[in-house]
Write a protein that holds these residues in place. Structure first.
Motif, PDB file in Angstrom:
ATOM      1  N   ILE A 283       0.850  -1.201   0.000  1.00 34.53           N
ATOM      2  CA  ILE A 283       0.000   0.000   0.000  1.00 34.53           C
ATOM      3  C   ILE A 283       0.882   1.246   0.000  1.00 34.53           C
ATOM      4  O   ILE A 283       0.645   2.200  -0.761  1.00 34.53           O
ATOM      5  N   TYR A 284       1.908   1.235   0.847  1.00 34.74           N
ATOM      6  CA  TYR A 284       2.876   2.348   0.862  1.00 34.74           C
ATOM      7  C   TYR A 284       3.551   2.489  -0.501  1.00 34.74           C
ATOM      8  O   TYR A 284       3.667   3.598  -1.042  1.00 34.74           O
ATOM      9  N   PHE A 285       3.987   1.373  -1.075  1.00 36.10           N
ATOM     10  CA  PHE A 285       4.652   1.395  -2.378  1.00 36.10           C
ATOM     11  C   PHE A 285       3.700   1.900  -3.461  1.00 36.10           C
ATOM     12  O   PHE A 285       4.102   2.658  -4.357  1.00 36.10           O
ATOM     13  N   PHE A 286       2.441   1.492  -3.383  1.00 37.15           N
ATOM     14  CA  PHE A 286       1.440   1.962  -4.351  1.00 37.15           C
ATOM     15  C   PHE A 286       1.266   3.473  -4.272  1.00 37.15           C
ATOM     16  O   PHE A 286       1.260   4.169  -5.291  1.00 37.15           O
ATOM     17  N   LEU A 287       1.129   3.993  -3.060  1.00 36.73           N
ATOM     18  CA  LEU A 287       0.945   5.436  -2.889  1.00 36.73           C
ATOM     19  C   LEU A 287       2.174   6.203  -3.377  1.00 36.73           C
ATOM     20  O   LEU A 287       2.056   7.244  -4.024  1.00 36.73           O
ATOM     21  N   GLU A 288       3.363   5.678  -3.079  1.00 31.54           N
ATOM     22  CA  GLU A 288       4.596   6.327  -3.507  1.00 31.54           C
ATOM     23  C   GLU A 288       4.797   6.206  -5.011  1.00 31.54           C
ATOM     24  O   GLU A 288       5.115   7.195  -5.686  1.00 31.54           O
ATOM     25  N   SER A 289       4.631   5.018  -5.548  1.00 33.55           N
ATOM     26  CA  SER A 289       4.887   4.806  -6.972  1.00 33.55           C
ATOM     27  C   SER A 289       3.856   5.518  -7.835  1.00 33.55           C
ATOM     28  O   SER A 289       4.160   5.950  -8.954  1.00 33.55           O
ATOM     29  N   SER A 290       2.625   5.661  -7.337  1.00 32.83           N
ATOM     30  CA  SER A 290       1.606   6.396  -8.092  1.00 32.83           C
ATOM     31  C   SER A 290       2.027   7.845  -8.284  1.00 32.83           C
ATOM     32  O   SER A 290       1.832   8.440  -9.347  1.00 32.83           O
ATOM     33  N   GLN A 291       2.625   8.422  -7.256  1.00 39.88           N
ATOM     34  CA  GLN A 291       3.113   9.795  -7.368  1.00 39.88           C
ATOM     35  C   GLN A 291       4.249   9.886  -8.377  1.00 39.88           C
ATOM     36  O   GLN A 291       4.333  10.838  -9.155  1.00 39.88           O
ATOM     37  N   VAL A 292       5.111   8.861  -8.399  1.00 39.46           N
ATOM     38  CA  VAL A 292       6.207   8.841  -9.370  1.00 39.46           C
ATOM     39  C   VAL A 292       5.656   8.764 -10.785  1.00 39.46           C
ATOM     40  O   VAL A 292       6.091   9.496 -11.683  1.00 39.46           O
ATOM     41  N   LEU A 293       4.681   7.883 -10.985  1.00 39.20           N
ATOM     42  CA  LEU A 293       4.095   7.732 -12.315  1.00 39.20           C
ATOM     43  C   LEU A 293       3.390   8.997 -12.769  1.00 39.20           C
ATOM     44  O   LEU A 293       3.460   9.403 -13.938  1.00 39.20           O
ATOM     45  N   GLN A 294       2.685   9.655 -11.843  1.00 41.19           N
ATOM     46  CA  GLN A 294       2.017  10.895 -12.185  1.00 41.19           C
ATOM     47  C   GLN A 294       3.009  11.974 -12.563  1.00 41.19           C
ATOM     48  O   GLN A 294       2.789  12.765 -13.491  1.00 41.19           O
TER      49      GLN A 294
END
Length: 300
Positions: A283-294
């Motif tokens: 969940i932490y990785f998803f929240l962090e990686s989503s910001q990277v992708l955006q």
């Protein structure tokens, strides 16, 4: 189908232990859509996995503890039909809410899960084949299935290292963990003629095998995060697994003194701790990686 025992054998809460694969696939998904995220989650965890649990329980007819049920009630024919109904609902929802490819993959998963349990094939009774099939389809195959479903992609979009490596790692993690889910069922499995990998390894051998495979999995995850993302995710992953390592070591030392400690209670505790730690990390990785992708999409 409406009996309490049938619904208990679906073991819907047990889907929590398989949630990390979905969350990992979600975390690297570039084409997020709230509706697809929701329906892929529901189809897998509320219908597909419980259908597999119920079908397996019907043919196993366990009298002692099984994953998610300390005291399983006797099974009846209603469980068989309820499991098939849940399978059908998963397929219909998969085709209607996602796409035909996702529905086909759900169907393939269902066939393998049935082959694992059904007396005419019973992959479960073969230690190596059963172990490979369980880890491959609950890990690699499910990861790809989630990826194409969440993103509405074709299979061609999955054939790149950024997707294939985490899919393989999902299987390696499950291959390490799977014998531990059988370590307290040796008597029951042997009585049925199911010579599982854990039975073949023995109780102590199961712990050692899991430790070795799990170490390879952790090293693979660390490589993946460093190679495709940032080293901070590798450190965070290792930190998240400390409670798992601590409890595993504590349990192993108890088993070395008394093999009767390889029981349902400790096995479920390890599963819960492992799933919880992995779910929190992903969940932490998803929240962090989503910001990277955006940020990438925005041109930063």
């Amino acid at each position: 189908m409406l009996s309490r025992s049938s619904w208990l054998h679906l073991r819907i809460p047990f889907s929590y232990f398989l949630l990390p694969v979905y969350l990992f696939s979600l975390a690297i998904s570039p084409n997020l859509n709230e509706s697809r995220m929701f329906w892929v989650f529901i189809i897998l965890h509320v219908f597909l996995y419980p259908a597999s649990n119920g079908y397996n329980s019907y043919f196993d007819k366990d009298e002692k503890s099984i994953g998610g049920l300390k005291n399983p009630p006797p099974v009846n024919k209603g469980l068989y039909w309820l499991a098939l109904l849940f399978d059908l609902v998963a397929l219909v929802l998969g085709y209607w809410k996602i796409n035909a490819l996702f529905a086909i993959m759900l169907f393939i998963y269902g066939l393998i899960s049935k082959a694992y349990s059904h007396p005419s094939v019973r992959l479960k009774k073969y230690p190596i084949i059963g172990w490979i099939a369980a880890g491959l389809f609950q890990g690699f195959f499910t990861f790809i299935m989630c990826y194409v479903g969440i993103n509405n992609f074709s299979l061609d979009n999955s054939w790149n290292p950024n997707v294939l490596i985490p899919a393989v790692l999902s299987s390696v993690m499950l291959w390490g963990n799977y014998p531990m889910t059988q370590v307290y069922q040796h008597d029951e499995d042997t009585k049925r003629g199911d010579y599982t990998l854990s039975v073949k390894l023995g109780i102590r051998g199961t712990f050692i095998f899991t430790a070795v495979v799990f170490s390879f999995a952790v090293a693979g995850f660390a490589f993946y995060f460093i190679r495709f993302f940032e080293i901070k995710y590798a450190y965070s992953f290792l930190l998240a697994l400390f409670p798992v390592l601590g409890f595993f070591s504590f349990w192993f030392f108890k088993v070395l003194k008394d093999e009767s400690k390889a029981n349902f209670g400790y096995a479920m505790a390890l599963n819960f701790i492992s799933a919880t730690c992995l779910n929190i990390f992903f969940i932490y990785f998803f929240l962090e990686s989503s910001q990277v992708l955006q940020a990438i999409k925005a041109g930063y």
